[in-house]
Design an enzyme around this catalytic site. Structure first.
Site, PDB file in Angstrom:
ATOM      1  CE  LYS A   1      40.103  39.536  38.113  1.00 34.31           C
ATOM      2  NZ  LYS A   1      39.506  40.571  37.262  1.00 34.31           N
TER       3      LYS A   1
ATOM      4  CE1 TYR B   1      73.691  37.154  43.000  1.00 35.75           C
ATOM      5  CE2 TYR B   1      71.472  37.249  43.936  1.00 35.75           C
ATOM      6  CZ  TYR B   1      72.554  36.510  43.472  1.00 35.75           C
ATOM      7  OH  TYR B   1      72.501  35.154  43.472  1.00 35.75           O
TER       8      TYR B   1
ATOM      9  CG  MET C   1      64.932  32.659  43.235  1.00 42.13           C
ATOM     10  SD  MET C   1      65.553  31.325  42.214  1.00 42.13           S
ATOM     11  CE  MET C   1      65.900  32.153  40.690  1.00 42.13           C
TER      12      MET C   1
HETATM   13  C1  LIG Z   1      38.824  41.480  38.096  1.00 39.60           C
HETATM   14  C2  LIG Z   1      37.488  42.020  37.799  1.00 39.60           C
HETATM   15  C3  LIG Z   1      36.677  42.562  38.814  1.00 39.60           C
HETATM   16  C4  LIG Z   1      37.157  42.740  40.239  1.00 39.60           C
HETATM   17  O1  LIG Z   1      37.974  43.881  40.316  1.00 39.60           O
HETATM   18  P1  LIG Z   1      38.538  44.416  41.734  1.00 39.60           P
HETATM   19  O2  LIG Z   1      39.217  45.690  41.387  1.00 39.60           O
HETATM   20  O3  LIG Z   1      39.515  43.384  42.199  1.00 39.60           O
HETATM   21  O4  LIG Z   1      37.382  44.552  42.630  1.00 39.60           O
HETATM   22  C5  LIG Z   1      35.382  42.936  38.479  1.00 39.60           C
HETATM   23  N1  LIG Z   1      34.924  42.835  37.205  1.00 39.60           N
HETATM   24  C6  LIG Z   1      35.697  42.343  36.205  1.00 39.60           C
HETATM   25  C7  LIG Z   1      35.126  42.265  34.835  1.00 39.60           C
HETATM   26  C8  LIG Z   1      36.995  41.940  36.464  1.00 39.60           C
HETATM   27  O5  LIG Z   1      37.756  41.478  35.467  1.00 39.60           O
END
Ligand SMILES: *Cc1c(COP(=O)(O)O)cnc(C)c1O
Length: 361
Positions: A35, A255, A303
């Protein structure tokens, strides 16, 4: 001449980390979590390195559709599921598995009559109180799904941990026990473990494990680095020195002039900033590698630039290469100096950072 900000993504390291995951969980299938643009590493390029994985998971439909349009035919799970019939229909056109966590989704599935049966990963809430059904509702929901004419009867059961990265927090063992107890009279395959659980909670290793961060070579634990767990970092972030000069005692840098130089100092300016995803919260003293040697960040992150104290490196010059994290400087360490977790740093790499892939060990 070195380039301005770019990242290198090492696909051999992804494959190495997958092997390591299989060694940690030899009896489980791997649902590789890619993801959020594969945690900032580039969705398609990471999918390419994971071709022989058992299945892939993304959070949103758009990510899965990108994979399908690029001809990835692997099994793909949508972790957030769908919210309405129209969305379900679209997901099914692309042959995607869905996570079902709410009664609204069950109602949509009961009405659904599409050409293919929907494969459901039924999510139980064992204590995180984010997505999922309460254990008390499992039986009813499961029966309703079994009775739905267009739901694949091979329903999977899953849950997610709130605190698996805290190895002495009893919450995880409680969640594991609640889950095992709730599902013992059901037949489907099960899935509990994220990266932290794969390493720290053996009772959570069931039919499927769901590694995310460890695929990218990064530790899920605050007190250990990925390399200490046998993982190889996948991303390294680089740039170059664009200015080198001497500043005088009393000169305030950057800054708000928050860092004031005490003695005559050789100051370097590196072409990286929060516009590239380098954390603005990085504190004075955050390590930066120049020609492979550590120097401290000074002043605020801007930035497009950061400033570093080059006093210990008299030979550095404009154009020299800089590593912000990766080989020799763990992203875990930068996260600690920035009061955040490595996940946000990896996901936060921005569009203007060119990502180059390599296959090398
Ligand atoms: C993001 C996610 C994972 C992976 O988690 P990690 O800590 O990156 O291994 C597994 N299961 C679900 C439901 C997630 O949303």
């Amino acid at each position: 001449m070195t380039q301005a900000a770019y990242a290198i993504v090492n696909l051999s390291a992804v494959k190495h980390n997958l092997e390591k995951i299989r060694a940690y969980a030899p009896n489980s299938k791997v649902l590789a979590v890619i993801k959020a643009n594969a945690y900032g590493h580039g969705l398609l390029r990471i999918a390419e390195a994971l071709m022989d994985v058992d299945a892939m998971a993304v959070a949103r439909a758009a990510e899965a559709i990108r994979l399908r349009k690029a001809a990835y035919s692997n099994r793909i799970v949508i972790l957030e599921g769908f919210v309405c019939e129209q969305e379900l229909i679209e997901l099914m056109q692309y042959d995607l598995d869905v996570v079902v966590h709410s009664i609204d989704q069950v109602e949509v599935l009961e009405k659904y009559t599409g050409p293919k049966k929907v494969t459901v990963w039924l999510k139980l809430d064992t204590g995180m109180n984010r997505l999922g059904f309460k254990v008390a509702d499992l039986n009813t929901v499961y029966q309703r799904l079994l009775n739905a004419s267009h739901v694949n009867p091979a329903i999977l059961l899953m849950t997610h941990f709130s605190s698996a990265d805290e190895v002495s927090n009893h919450t995880t063992q409680q969640q594991i026990n609640i889950f095992h107890d709730a599902v013992k009279t059901f037949f489907g395959e099960t899935s509990l473990a994220n990266s932290a659980a794969i390493i720290a909670w053996p009772d959570s290793l069931t039919d499927w494990v769901r590694p995310g961060i460890m695929l990218y070579g990064v530790s899920p634990f605050a007190d250990r680095k990925g390399t200490q767990l046998g993982l190889e970092p996948v991303m390294s972030l680089h740039s170059r020195l664009i200015s080198v000069k001497m500043i005088e005692p009393g000169d305030a840098v950057g800054y708000a002039g928050t860092w004031v130089c005490k003695t005559q100092t050789k100051l370097g300016v590196v072409a990286i900033g929060y516009g590239d995803g380098y954390p603005r919260a990085a504190k004075v003293g955050t390590p930066v590698l120049i020609n492979g040697r550590r120097v401290p960040l000074v002043g605020r992150v801007s930035m497009d630039m950061i400033t570093v104290d080059l006093s210990t490196q008299p030979d550095t010059k404009v154009g020299d290469s800089v590593t912000l994290w990766g080989d020799g400087l763990a992203v875990e360490e930068i996260a600690e100096y920035s009061d955040t977790i490595p996940y946000t740093l990896l996901c936060g790499i921005t569009q203007r950072v060119e990502i180059k892939k390599v296959n090398s060990d």
